[in-house]
Design an enzyme around this catalytic site. Structure first.
Site, PDB file in Angstrom:
ATOM      1  N   HIS A  80       0.788  -1.237   0.000  1.00 26.20           N
ATOM      2  CA  HIS A  80       0.000   0.000   0.000  1.00 26.20           C
ATOM      3  C   HIS A  80       0.821   1.288   0.000  1.00 26.20           C
ATOM      4  O   HIS A  80       0.774   2.074   0.946  1.00 26.20           O
ATOM      5  CB  HIS A  80      -0.974   0.003   1.192  1.00 26.20           C
ATOM      6  CG  HIS A  80      -1.809  -1.246   1.253  1.00 26.20           C
ATOM      7  ND1 HIS A  80      -2.555  -1.583   2.344  1.00 26.20           N
ATOM      8  CD2 HIS A  80      -1.993  -2.235   0.350  1.00 26.20           C
ATOM      9  CE1 HIS A  80      -3.176  -2.733   2.108  1.00 26.20           C
ATOM     10  NE2 HIS A  80      -2.841  -3.155   0.903  1.00 26.20           N
ATOM     11  N   GLU A 115     -13.419   0.468  -3.470  1.00 21.95           N
ATOM     12  CA  GLU A 115     -14.262   1.665  -3.473  1.00 21.95           C
ATOM     13  C   GLU A 115     -13.981   2.609  -4.633  1.00 21.95           C
ATOM     14  O   GLU A 115     -12.849   2.732  -5.089  1.00 21.95           O
ATOM     15  CB  GLU A 115     -14.039   2.464  -2.171  1.00 21.95           C
ATOM     16  CG  GLU A 115     -14.413   1.688  -0.929  1.00 21.95           C
ATOM     17  CD  GLU A 115     -14.255   2.503   0.348  1.00 21.95           C
ATOM     18  OE1 GLU A 115     -13.732   3.646   0.288  1.00 21.95           O
ATOM     19  OE2 GLU A 115     -14.689   2.000   1.404  1.00 21.95           O
ATOM     20  N   TYR A 140     -12.712   9.067   4.997  1.00 23.05           N
ATOM     21  CA  TYR A 140     -13.291   8.000   4.188  1.00 23.05           C
ATOM     22  C   TYR A 140     -13.389   6.666   4.935  1.00 23.05           C
ATOM     23  O   TYR A 140     -13.736   5.647   4.345  1.00 23.05           O
ATOM     24  CB  TYR A 140     -12.574   7.929   2.829  1.00 23.05           C
ATOM     25  CG  TYR A 140     -12.964   9.165   2.030  1.00 23.05           C
ATOM     26  CD1 TYR A 140     -14.037   9.135   1.155  1.00 23.05           C
ATOM     27  CD2 TYR A 140     -12.357  10.397   2.265  1.00 23.05           C
ATOM     28  CE1 TYR A 140     -14.483  10.282   0.501  1.00 23.05           C
ATOM     29  CE2 TYR A 140     -12.773  11.554   1.624  1.00 23.05           C
ATOM     30  CZ  TYR A 140     -13.843  11.485   0.738  1.00 23.05           C
ATOM     31  OH  TYR A 140     -14.287  12.628   0.116  1.00 23.05           O
TER      32      TYR A 140
END
Ligand code: HEC
Length: 473
Positions: A250, A342, A352
Protein backbone atom coordinates in the site's frame (compact mmCIF):
# COMPACT_ATOMS: atom_id res chain seq x y z
CA UNK A 1 -14.05 -29.74 10.29
CA UNK A 2 -15.52 -33.11 11.39
CA UNK A 3 -12.66 -33.57 13.84
CA UNK A 4 -13.29 -30.19 15.40
CA UNK A 5 -16.94 -31.03 15.74
CA UNK A 6 -16.21 -34.39 17.28
CA UNK A 7 -13.72 -32.82 19.64
CA UNK A 8 -16.24 -30.18 20.59
CA UNK A 9 -18.86 -32.82 21.34
CA UNK A 10 -16.34 -34.78 23.38
CA UNK A 11 -15.52 -31.66 25.30
CA UNK A 12 -19.22 -31.18 25.89
CA UNK A 13 -19.50 -27.88 24.07
CA UNK A 14 -22.88 -26.95 22.69
CA UNK A 15 -23.07 -26.12 19.00
CA UNK A 16 -23.68 -22.40 19.47
CA UNK A 17 -20.70 -22.26 21.80
CA UNK A 18 -18.62 -23.95 19.12
CA UNK A 19 -19.64 -21.41 16.53
CA UNK A 20 -18.91 -18.53 18.88
CA UNK A 21 -15.62 -20.14 19.64
CA UNK A 22 -14.73 -20.17 16.01
CA UNK A 23 -15.63 -16.54 15.53
CA UNK A 24 -12.14 -15.28 16.29
CA UNK A 25 -10.33 -17.17 13.58
CA UNK A 26 -13.08 -18.93 11.62
CA UNK A 27 -12.89 -18.61 7.86
CA UNK A 28 -16.19 -17.58 6.32
CA UNK A 29 -16.21 -20.67 4.10
CA UNK A 30 -16.02 -22.87 7.20
CA UNK A 31 -18.79 -20.93 8.88
CA UNK A 32 -20.93 -21.36 5.77
CA UNK A 33 -20.16 -25.08 5.44
CA UNK A 34 -20.87 -25.73 9.10
CA UNK A 35 -24.12 -23.78 9.34
CA UNK A 36 -25.67 -23.11 5.95
CA UNK A 37 -24.50 -25.56 3.26
CA UNK A 38 -26.83 -28.33 4.46
CA UNK A 39 -29.86 -26.33 3.30
CA UNK A 40 -28.48 -23.86 0.73
CA UNK A 41 -26.00 -26.21 -0.99
CA UNK A 42 -22.19 -26.31 -1.11
CA UNK A 43 -22.17 -23.96 -4.11
CA UNK A 44 -25.00 -21.78 -2.68
CA UNK A 45 -27.21 -22.83 -5.59
CA UNK A 46 -29.93 -24.13 -3.24
CA UNK A 47 -31.27 -27.29 -1.63
CA UNK A 48 -34.07 -27.31 0.90
CA UNK A 49 -33.31 -23.57 1.23
CA UNK A 50 -33.35 -21.29 -1.78
CA UNK A 51 -30.45 -20.45 -4.07
CA UNK A 52 -28.42 -17.55 -2.67
CA UNK A 53 -26.80 -16.76 -6.04
CA UNK A 54 -29.82 -16.42 -8.35
CA UNK A 55 -30.48 -12.76 -7.50
CA UNK A 56 -33.96 -13.57 -6.25
CA UNK A 57 -34.37 -12.07 -2.77
CA UNK A 58 -37.69 -12.59 -1.03
CA UNK A 59 -36.56 -10.59 1.99
CA UNK A 60 -34.76 -7.74 0.28
CA UNK A 61 -31.60 -7.54 -1.84
CA UNK A 62 -29.59 -4.94 0.07
CA UNK A 63 -26.66 -6.06 2.21
CA UNK A 64 -28.39 -5.00 5.42
CA UNK A 65 -31.60 -6.84 4.43
CA UNK A 66 -29.71 -10.07 3.71
CA UNK A 67 -27.86 -9.69 7.01
CA UNK A 68 -31.20 -9.16 8.73
CA UNK A 69 -32.66 -12.35 7.19
CA UNK A 70 -29.66 -14.31 8.46
CA UNK A 71 -29.81 -12.72 11.89
CA UNK A 72 -33.51 -13.24 12.63
CA UNK A 73 -34.23 -16.06 10.12
CA UNK A 74 -37.33 -16.62 8.04
CA UNK A 75 -38.75 -18.85 10.69
CA UNK A 76 -42.11 -19.77 9.18
CA UNK A 77 -40.29 -20.87 6.00
CA UNK A 78 -37.84 -23.08 7.88
CA UNK A 79 -34.86 -20.72 8.04
CA UNK A 80 -33.56 -20.49 11.59
CA UNK A 81 -32.22 -17.21 12.97
CA UNK A 82 -28.50 -17.07 13.66
CA UNK A 83 -28.20 -14.12 16.00
CA UNK A 84 -27.47 -16.30 19.03
CA UNK A 85 -24.93 -18.42 17.15
CA UNK A 86 -23.03 -16.02 14.94
CA UNK A 87 -21.69 -12.57 15.70
CA UNK A 88 -22.71 -9.53 13.65
CA UNK A 89 -19.20 -9.49 12.18
CA UNK A 90 -19.56 -13.13 11.05
CA UNK A 91 -22.97 -12.43 9.54
CA UNK A 92 -21.46 -9.49 7.68
CA UNK A 93 -18.71 -11.82 6.38
CA UNK A 94 -21.40 -14.27 5.19
CA UNK A 95 -23.10 -11.50 3.18
CA UNK A 96 -19.75 -10.71 1.52
CA UNK A 97 -19.26 -14.43 0.83
CA UNK A 98 -22.72 -14.69 -0.77
CA UNK A 99 -21.84 -11.73 -3.04
CA UNK A 100 -18.51 -13.36 -3.96
CA UNK A 101 -20.12 -16.66 -4.88
CA UNK A 102 -22.73 -14.97 -7.04
CA UNK A 103 -20.08 -13.00 -8.95
CA UNK A 104 -18.04 -16.16 -9.39
CA UNK A 105 -21.01 -18.03 -10.83
CA UNK A 106 -21.50 -15.29 -13.45
CA UNK A 107 -17.88 -14.53 -14.22
CA UNK A 108 -17.37 -17.29 -16.80
CA UNK A 109 -20.39 -16.27 -18.89
CA UNK A 110 -19.33 -12.61 -18.86
CA UNK A 111 -15.80 -13.46 -19.94
CA UNK A 112 -17.11 -15.65 -22.77
CA UNK A 113 -19.36 -12.87 -24.03
CA UNK A 114 -16.40 -10.45 -24.20
CA UNK A 115 -13.99 -12.78 -26.04
CA UNK A 116 -13.11 -12.74 -29.74
CA UNK A 117 -11.15 -10.44 -32.03
CA UNK A 118 -13.96 -7.95 -32.21
CA UNK A 119 -15.84 -7.23 -29.01
CA UNK A 120 -19.26 -5.69 -28.77
CA UNK A 121 -19.81 -3.86 -25.50
CA UNK A 122 -21.87 -0.94 -24.23
CA UNK A 123 -22.85 0.25 -27.71
CA UNK A 124 -19.41 0.07 -29.36
CA UNK A 125 -17.35 -2.49 -31.20
CA UNK A 126 -13.64 -2.53 -30.55
CA UNK A 127 -10.53 -4.60 -31.19
CA UNK A 128 -7.30 -4.71 -29.22
CA UNK A 129 -3.94 -3.64 -30.62
CA UNK A 130 -0.66 -4.30 -28.89
CA UNK A 131 1.57 -1.24 -29.07
CA UNK A 132 4.46 -1.92 -26.70
CA UNK A 133 5.82 -4.08 -23.96
CA UNK A 134 7.95 -3.88 -20.85
CA UNK A 135 10.65 -6.15 -19.48
CA UNK A 136 8.69 -6.64 -16.25
CA UNK A 137 5.62 -5.18 -14.56
CA UNK A 138 4.29 -1.89 -15.95
CA UNK A 139 2.55 0.55 -13.61
CA UNK A 140 1.53 3.90 -15.08
CA UNK A 141 1.08 5.43 -18.53
CA UNK A 142 0.93 9.11 -19.51
CA UNK A 143 1.03 11.04 -22.79
CA UNK A 144 3.25 13.92 -23.82
CA UNK A 145 1.82 16.65 -26.09
CA UNK A 146 3.58 15.11 -29.13
CA UNK A 147 1.58 11.92 -28.61
CA UNK A 148 4.56 9.90 -27.35
CA UNK A 149 4.10 7.94 -24.13
CA UNK A 150 5.84 7.69 -20.79
CA UNK A 151 5.42 4.39 -18.98
CA UNK A 152 6.78 3.36 -15.59
CA UNK A 153 8.08 -0.12 -15.01
CA UNK A 154 7.78 -0.95 -11.32
CA UNK A 155 11.35 -2.15 -10.93
CA UNK A 156 12.57 1.37 -11.67
CA UNK A 157 12.66 1.99 -15.42
CA UNK A 158 10.96 5.01 -16.98
CA UNK A 159 10.24 4.13 -20.61
CA UNK A 160 9.64 6.64 -23.39
CA UNK A 161 7.70 5.10 -26.29
CA UNK A 162 7.97 7.13 -29.46
CA UNK A 163 7.30 6.18 -33.10
CA UNK A 164 7.08 2.49 -32.25
CA UNK A 165 10.46 2.50 -30.47
CA UNK A 166 11.16 2.51 -26.76
CA UNK A 167 14.06 3.97 -24.83
CA UNK A 168 14.80 4.07 -21.11
CA UNK A 169 15.21 7.51 -19.55
CA UNK A 170 18.59 7.49 -17.78
CA UNK A 171 19.18 8.87 -14.29
CA UNK A 172 15.71 8.54 -12.73
CA UNK A 173 15.72 8.09 -8.94
CA UNK A 174 16.70 4.80 -7.38
CA UNK A 175 13.59 3.03 -6.10
CA UNK A 176 13.12 0.73 -3.11
CA UNK A 177 11.93 -2.49 -4.70
CA UNK A 178 9.91 -4.03 -1.97
CA UNK A 179 6.55 -5.80 -2.27
CA UNK A 180 4.15 -3.50 -4.08
CA UNK A 181 6.71 -0.70 -4.06
CA UNK A 182 8.89 0.59 -6.86
CA UNK A 183 8.57 3.24 -9.54
CA UNK A 184 4.86 4.11 -9.50
CA UNK A 185 3.06 7.10 -10.99
CA UNK A 186 4.21 9.28 -13.89
CA UNK A 187 2.46 12.41 -15.21
CA UNK A 188 3.54 15.47 -17.16
CA UNK A 189 2.58 18.89 -15.80
CA UNK A 190 -0.56 20.28 -17.51
CA UNK A 191 1.69 23.06 -18.92
CA UNK A 192 4.40 20.61 -19.93
CA UNK A 193 4.72 22.24 -23.36
CA UNK A 194 5.97 25.42 -21.63
CA UNK A 195 7.76 24.08 -18.54
CA UNK A 196 8.82 20.52 -19.39
CA UNK A 197 8.10 19.15 -15.88
CA UNK A 198 7.45 15.44 -15.44
CA UNK A 199 6.28 14.15 -12.04
CA UNK A 200 7.11 10.75 -10.56
CA UNK A 201 6.20 8.90 -7.39
CA UNK A 202 8.15 5.95 -6.05
CA UNK A 203 8.91 4.01 -2.91
CA UNK A 204 12.08 5.08 -1.21
CA UNK A 205 14.28 3.82 1.61
CA UNK A 206 16.16 6.74 3.12
CA UNK A 207 17.90 4.61 5.75
CA UNK A 208 14.86 4.38 8.03
CA UNK A 209 14.21 1.15 9.90
CA UNK A 210 11.20 -0.37 11.60
CA UNK A 211 11.76 -3.25 14.04
CA UNK A 212 15.30 -3.73 12.72
CA UNK A 213 14.09 -4.05 9.15
CA UNK A 214 14.53 -1.68 6.24
CA UNK A 215 11.56 0.64 6.00
CA UNK A 216 10.28 2.83 3.19
CA UNK A 217 7.67 5.30 2.07
CA UNK A 218 6.25 7.01 -1.00
CA UNK A 219 8.19 10.01 -2.32
CA UNK A 220 7.23 12.51 -5.03
CA UNK A 221 9.70 14.31 -7.33
CA UNK A 222 9.65 16.25 -10.56
CA UNK A 223 12.31 16.57 -13.21
CA UNK A 224 12.81 17.15 -16.91
CA UNK A 225 13.78 14.80 -19.69
CA UNK A 226 16.48 16.12 -21.99
CA UNK A 227 17.85 13.90 -24.76
CA UNK A 228 16.96 10.78 -22.82
CA UNK A 229 18.34 12.03 -19.50
CA UNK A 230 16.42 12.79 -16.28
CA UNK A 231 17.66 16.24 -15.19
CA UNK A 232 16.73 19.20 -12.93
CA UNK A 233 15.20 16.91 -10.30
CA UNK A 234 13.38 18.57 -7.38
CA UNK A 235 11.97 16.64 -4.45
CA UNK A 236 8.41 17.71 -3.69
CA UNK A 237 7.38 15.35 -0.92
CA UNK A 238 9.22 12.98 1.36
CA UNK A 239 8.10 11.98 4.85
CA UNK A 240 10.17 11.57 8.04
CA UNK A 241 11.60 8.16 8.83
CA UNK A 242 9.13 7.62 11.68
CA UNK A 243 6.38 7.24 9.04
CA UNK A 244 8.27 4.62 7.01
CA UNK A 245 7.28 0.98 7.50
CA UNK A 246 8.88 -2.33 6.63
CA UNK A 247 5.65 -3.49 4.99
CA UNK A 248 5.61 -4.11 1.24
CA UNK A 249 1.97 -3.08 1.05
CA UNK A 250 0.00 0.00 0.00
CA UNK A 251 2.25 2.77 -1.30
CA UNK A 252 -0.55 4.35 -3.39
CA UNK A 253 -0.05 6.32 -5.56
CA UNK A 254 -1.62 8.48 -8.26
CA UNK A 255 -1.59 12.16 -9.22
CA UNK A 256 -4.20 14.72 -10.15
CA UNK A 257 -3.28 18.26 -11.20
CA UNK A 258 -5.88 20.91 -10.60
CA UNK A 259 -5.57 24.67 -10.59
CA UNK A 260 -1.84 24.83 -9.79
CA UNK A 261 -2.11 22.11 -7.13
CA UNK A 262 -0.86 18.55 -7.16
CA UNK A 263 -3.03 15.98 -5.37
CA UNK A 264 -1.37 12.63 -4.68
CA UNK A 265 -2.22 9.51 -2.74
CA UNK A 266 -0.36 7.30 -0.28
CA UNK A 267 -1.78 3.99 0.98
CA UNK A 268 -1.85 2.87 4.61
CA UNK A 269 1.57 1.19 4.26
CA UNK A 270 0.29 -1.97 5.90
CA UNK A 271 -0.49 -0.21 9.21
CA UNK A 272 -4.19 0.33 8.87
CA UNK A 273 -4.84 2.34 12.02
CA UNK A 274 -2.54 5.09 10.64
CA UNK A 275 -5.14 6.00 8.02
CA UNK A 276 -7.08 7.73 10.82
CA UNK A 277 -4.02 9.50 12.29
CA UNK A 278 -3.71 13.08 11.10
CA UNK A 279 -0.08 13.18 12.20
CA UNK A 280 0.83 10.54 9.59
CA UNK A 281 0.92 10.75 5.80
CA UNK A 282 -0.25 7.18 5.17
CA UNK A 283 -3.80 6.40 4.12
CA UNK A 284 -4.22 9.96 2.83
CA UNK A 285 -4.77 12.12 -0.23
CA UNK A 286 -2.32 15.01 0.04
CA UNK A 287 -2.32 18.38 -1.66
CA UNK A 288 0.67 20.58 -2.44
CA UNK A 289 1.42 23.36 -4.89
CA UNK A 290 2.87 21.97 -8.11
CA UNK A 291 6.31 23.17 -6.92
CA UNK A 292 5.99 21.37 -3.56
CA UNK A 293 5.01 24.24 -1.27
CA UNK A 294 2.23 23.52 1.21
CA UNK A 295 -0.93 25.53 0.46
CA UNK A 296 -1.92 27.82 3.33
CA UNK A 297 -5.59 26.90 2.90
CA UNK A 298 -5.24 23.12 3.26
CA UNK A 299 -7.85 21.79 5.71
CA UNK A 300 -5.50 20.80 8.55
CA UNK A 301 -3.08 23.71 8.40
CA UNK A 302 -2.84 25.05 11.95
CA UNK A 303 -4.40 21.96 13.55
CA UNK A 304 -2.03 20.86 16.31
CA UNK A 305 -0.09 17.74 15.38
CA UNK A 306 -1.69 17.38 11.93
CA UNK A 307 0.40 17.20 8.76
CA UNK A 308 -0.42 20.30 6.72
CA UNK A 309 -0.26 18.44 3.38
CA UNK A 310 -3.31 16.28 4.20
CA UNK A 311 -6.40 16.86 2.06
CA UNK A 312 -8.51 13.82 3.03
CA UNK A 313 -7.98 10.73 5.19
CA UNK A 314 -9.24 7.26 6.09
CA UNK A 315 -8.11 5.78 2.76
CA UNK A 316 -6.74 2.25 2.44
CA UNK A 317 -4.79 2.12 -0.81
CA UNK A 318 -5.78 4.65 -3.45
CA UNK A 319 -4.72 3.23 -6.83
CA UNK A 320 -6.62 5.46 -9.23
CA UNK A 321 -7.37 9.19 -9.34
CA UNK A 322 -8.81 11.48 -11.98
CA UNK A 323 -10.66 14.76 -12.20
CA UNK A 324 -14.02 14.81 -13.95
CA UNK A 325 -13.55 17.32 -16.80
CA UNK A 326 -17.29 18.10 -16.72
CA UNK A 327 -17.73 18.85 -13.01
CA UNK A 328 -14.21 19.28 -11.64
CA UNK A 329 -14.91 16.64 -8.96
CA UNK A 330 -11.96 14.45 -8.02
CA UNK A 331 -12.69 10.74 -8.29
CA UNK A 332 -10.60 8.06 -6.65
CA UNK A 333 -10.47 4.26 -6.60
CA UNK A 334 -9.07 2.38 -3.67
CA UNK A 335 -8.44 -1.22 -2.74
CA UNK A 336 -10.63 -2.67 -0.07
CA UNK A 337 -9.48 -5.79 1.74
CA UNK A 338 -11.48 -8.87 0.59
CA UNK A 339 -14.54 -7.04 -0.71
CA UNK A 340 -15.15 -3.34 -0.40
CA UNK A 341 -13.10 -1.92 -3.28
CA UNK A 342 -14.26 1.67 -3.47
CA UNK A 343 -14.95 4.47 -5.90
CA UNK A 344 -15.01 7.78 -4.00
CA UNK A 345 -15.41 11.45 -4.71
CA UNK A 346 -12.61 13.04 -2.70
CA UNK A 347 -13.51 16.23 -0.87
CA UNK A 348 -11.60 18.60 1.33
CA UNK A 349 -10.97 17.46 4.89
CA UNK A 350 -13.24 14.41 4.76
CA UNK A 351 -12.76 11.04 6.41
CA UNK A 352 -13.29 8.00 4.19
CA UNK A 353 -13.53 5.62 7.11
CA UNK A 354 -10.80 2.98 6.77
CA UNK A 355 -10.37 0.84 8.88
CA UNK A 356 -13.30 1.84 11.11
CA UNK A 357 -15.88 1.14 8.40
CA UNK A 358 -15.48 -1.07 5.33
CA UNK A 359 -17.63 -3.15 3.02
CA UNK A 360 -14.96 -5.88 3.03
CA UNK A 361 -13.47 -8.51 5.32
CA UNK A 362 -9.95 -9.85 5.90
CA UNK A 363 -8.28 -11.79 3.07
CA UNK A 364 -8.44 -15.00 5.11
CA UNK A 365 -12.22 -14.75 5.37
CA UNK A 366 -12.38 -13.50 8.95
CA UNK A 367 -14.40 -10.38 9.66
CA UNK A 368 -12.90 -6.91 10.23
CA UNK A 369 -16.07 -5.24 11.42
CA UNK A 370 -19.79 -5.36 10.68
CA UNK A 371 -19.79 -1.58 10.37
CA UNK A 372 -20.17 -0.35 6.83
CA UNK A 373 -21.48 3.12 7.73
CA UNK A 374 -20.79 5.65 10.44
CA UNK A 375 -21.75 9.23 11.07
CA UNK A 376 -18.97 11.60 10.01
CA UNK A 377 -17.42 9.09 7.59
CA UNK A 378 -17.96 9.13 3.84
CA UNK A 379 -19.62 6.35 1.89
CA UNK A 380 -18.12 5.24 -1.42
CA UNK A 381 -20.08 6.19 -4.54
CA UNK A 382 -19.75 2.55 -5.53
CA UNK A 383 -18.17 -0.46 -3.92
CA UNK A 384 -17.24 -3.75 -5.48
CA UNK A 385 -17.91 -6.73 -3.25
CA UNK A 386 -16.31 -9.01 -4.25
CA UNK A 387 -13.28 -6.90 -5.01
CA UNK A 388 -12.12 -6.46 -8.59
CA UNK A 389 -8.74 -5.25 -7.26
CA UNK A 390 -9.16 -1.71 -8.58
CA UNK A 391 -6.28 0.04 -10.28
CA UNK A 392 -6.03 3.14 -12.48
CA UNK A 393 -9.12 5.15 -13.42
CA UNK A 394 -9.58 7.72 -16.17
CA UNK A 395 -12.39 9.77 -17.62
CA UNK A 396 -12.82 8.97 -21.28
CA UNK A 397 -12.35 12.20 -23.20
CA UNK A 398 -11.84 10.94 -26.78
CA UNK A 399 -14.05 10.83 -29.86
CA UNK A 400 -13.35 7.27 -31.05
CA UNK A 401 -16.10 5.87 -28.79
CA UNK A 402 -18.66 8.70 -28.69
CA UNK A 403 -21.11 6.82 -26.46
CA UNK A 404 -18.48 6.52 -23.76
CA UNK A 405 -17.45 10.15 -23.66
CA UNK A 406 -17.47 11.65 -20.17
CA UNK A 407 -17.75 8.23 -18.52
CA UNK A 408 -15.24 6.88 -16.05
CA UNK A 409 -13.06 3.91 -16.99
CA UNK A 410 -11.89 1.77 -14.06
CA UNK A 411 -9.48 -1.15 -14.35
CA UNK A 412 -9.45 -4.29 -12.23
CA UNK A 413 -6.42 -6.49 -11.68
CA UNK A 414 -7.71 -9.73 -10.11
CA UNK A 415 -10.96 -9.56 -12.09
CA UNK A 416 -9.13 -8.63 -15.33
CA UNK A 417 -12.03 -6.30 -16.03
CA UNK A 418 -12.42 -2.82 -17.45
CA UNK A 419 -15.51 -1.13 -16.03
CA UNK A 420 -17.30 1.78 -17.69
CA UNK A 421 -19.06 3.88 -15.05
CA UNK A 422 -21.72 6.44 -15.83
CA UNK A 423 -21.45 9.25 -13.32
CA UNK A 424 -23.79 12.15 -12.80
CA UNK A 425 -24.04 14.72 -10.01
CA UNK A 426 -21.33 12.97 -8.04
CA UNK A 427 -22.95 9.55 -8.08
CA UNK A 428 -22.46 6.40 -10.14
CA UNK A 429 -25.63 5.49 -12.02
CA UNK A 430 -24.36 2.57 -14.12
CA UNK A 431 -21.50 0.07 -14.08
CA UNK A 432 -20.85 -2.03 -17.20
CA UNK A 433 -17.92 -4.38 -17.82
CA UNK A 434 -16.58 -3.69 -21.34
CA UNK A 435 -13.47 -5.90 -21.32
CA UNK A 436 -12.59 -9.04 -19.41
CA UNK A 437 -10.02 -11.80 -19.24
CA UNK A 438 -7.19 -10.15 -21.20
CA UNK A 439 -4.79 -9.66 -18.31
CA UNK A 440 -4.50 -7.76 -15.03
CA UNK A 441 -5.29 -4.10 -15.74
CA UNK A 442 -2.93 -1.83 -13.79
CA UNK A 443 -3.63 1.42 -15.57
CA UNK A 444 -6.06 2.85 -18.08
CA UNK A 445 -5.73 6.11 -19.99
CA UNK A 446 -7.80 7.94 -22.53
CA UNK A 447 -5.25 8.64 -25.29
CA UNK A 448 -4.96 11.86 -27.30
CA UNK A 449 -5.89 9.78 -30.39
CA UNK A 450 -9.20 8.81 -28.76
CA UNK A 451 -8.10 5.22 -28.22
CA UNK A 452 -8.16 3.66 -24.77
CA UNK A 453 -4.75 2.54 -23.51
CA UNK A 454 -4.33 -0.25 -20.99
CA UNK A 455 -1.34 -1.56 -19.11
CA UNK A 456 -1.84 -5.32 -18.80
CA UNK A 457 0.41 -7.51 -16.65
CA UNK A 458 0.54 -11.29 -17.04
CA UNK A 459 2.64 -14.31 -16.34
CA UNK A 460 5.13 -15.19 -13.67
CA UNK A 461 7.18 -13.14 -13.16
CA UNK A 462 4.61 -10.55 -14.28
CA UNK A 463 5.41 -8.80 -17.51
CA UNK A 464 3.57 -5.80 -18.88
CA UNK A 465 2.11 -5.00 -22.28
CA UNK A 466 0.61 -1.79 -23.60
CA UNK A 467 -2.63 -2.52 -25.40
CA UNK A 468 -5.12 -0.11 -26.88
CA UNK A 469 -8.78 -0.44 -27.70
CA UNK A 470 -9.59 0.90 -31.17
CA UNK A 471 -13.00 1.03 -32.90
CA UNK A 472 -13.60 -2.07 -35.02
CA UNK A 473 -15.79 -0.38 -37.64
C1 HEC B 1 -32.51 -25.68 8.03
C2 HEC B 1 -32.27 -25.17 6.71
C3 HEC B 1 -31.54 -23.84 6.60
C4 HEC B 1 -30.35 -23.49 7.15
C5 HEC B 1 -29.46 -24.32 8.05
C6 HEC B 1 -30.07 -22.16 6.69
N1 HEC B 1 -31.08 -21.72 5.90
FE1 HEC B 1 -31.21 -19.92 5.04
N2 HEC B 1 -33.07 -20.31 4.41
C7 HEC B 1 -33.70 -21.54 4.55
C8 HEC B 1 -35.03 -21.42 4.05
C9 HEC B 1 -36.04 -22.56 3.98
C10 HEC B 1 -35.20 -20.08 3.69
C11 HEC B 1 -36.44 -19.33 3.27
C12 HEC B 1 -37.14 -19.80 2.12
C13 HEC B 1 -36.45 -19.58 0.86
O1 HEC B 1 -35.99 -18.45 0.58
O2 HEC B 1 -36.45 -20.55 0.12
C14 HEC B 1 -33.94 -19.43 3.88
C15 HEC B 1 -33.70 -18.10 3.59
C16 HEC B 1 -32.45 -17.52 3.67
C17 HEC B 1 -32.14 -16.18 3.23
C18 HEC B 1 -33.12 -15.20 2.65
C19 HEC B 1 -33.28 -15.45 1.18
C20 HEC B 1 -34.21 -14.47 0.49
O3 HEC B 1 -34.68 -14.81 -0.60
O4 HEC B 1 -34.47 -13.40 1.03
C21 HEC B 1 -30.82 -16.01 3.44
C22 HEC B 1 -30.01 -14.76 3.12
C23 HEC B 1 -30.31 -17.21 4.02
N3 HEC B 1 -31.33 -18.10 4.15
C24 HEC B 1 -28.99 -17.39 4.39
C25 HEC B 1 -28.58 -18.44 5.20
C26 HEC B 1 -27.29 -18.51 5.81
C27 HEC B 1 -26.16 -17.52 5.60
C28 HEC B 1 -27.29 -19.62 6.56
C29 HEC B 1 -26.18 -20.10 7.47
C30 HEC B 1 -25.75 -19.19 8.52
C31 HEC B 1 -28.56 -20.27 6.40
N4 HEC B 1 -29.32 -19.51 5.57
C32 HEC B 1 -28.91 -21.44 7.00
C33 HEC B 1 -33.16 -22.66 5.09
C34 HEC B 1 -32.00 -22.73 5.81
Amino acid sequence: MRHTLLLAILLGLTLPALAQNRSGQGDVREIYDANCAGCHGDDLAGGSGSSLIDDVWLNGSRDDQIAHAIRVGVVDMGMPGWQDTLSDEQIRALVIFIREMKAKSESGALEKRLQGNIVNAAGHRYRLEEVGEGDSMLWSIAFLPDGSRLVTQRDGVLWHFEDGKRSAVEGTPEVWQHGQGGLLEVAPHPDYAENGWVYLSYSENTGAMENDKDAGMTTVVRGRIETGLWVDQERLFRSDGEHHTSSGAHFGSRFVFDGGYLFFSIGDRGRKERSQDLDRPSGKILRIHDDGRVPADNPFVGVAGALPEIWSYGHRNPQGMDRDPATGLMWESEHGPRGGDEINVVERGKNYGWPVITHGMNYNGTPITDETHREGMEQPKLHWTPSIAVAGIDFYEGDAFPGWKGKLLAGGMASEELHLLTVSDGSVTKDVVVLKGRGRIRDVASGPDGFIYLLLNDGSPRTGRIVRMVPAD
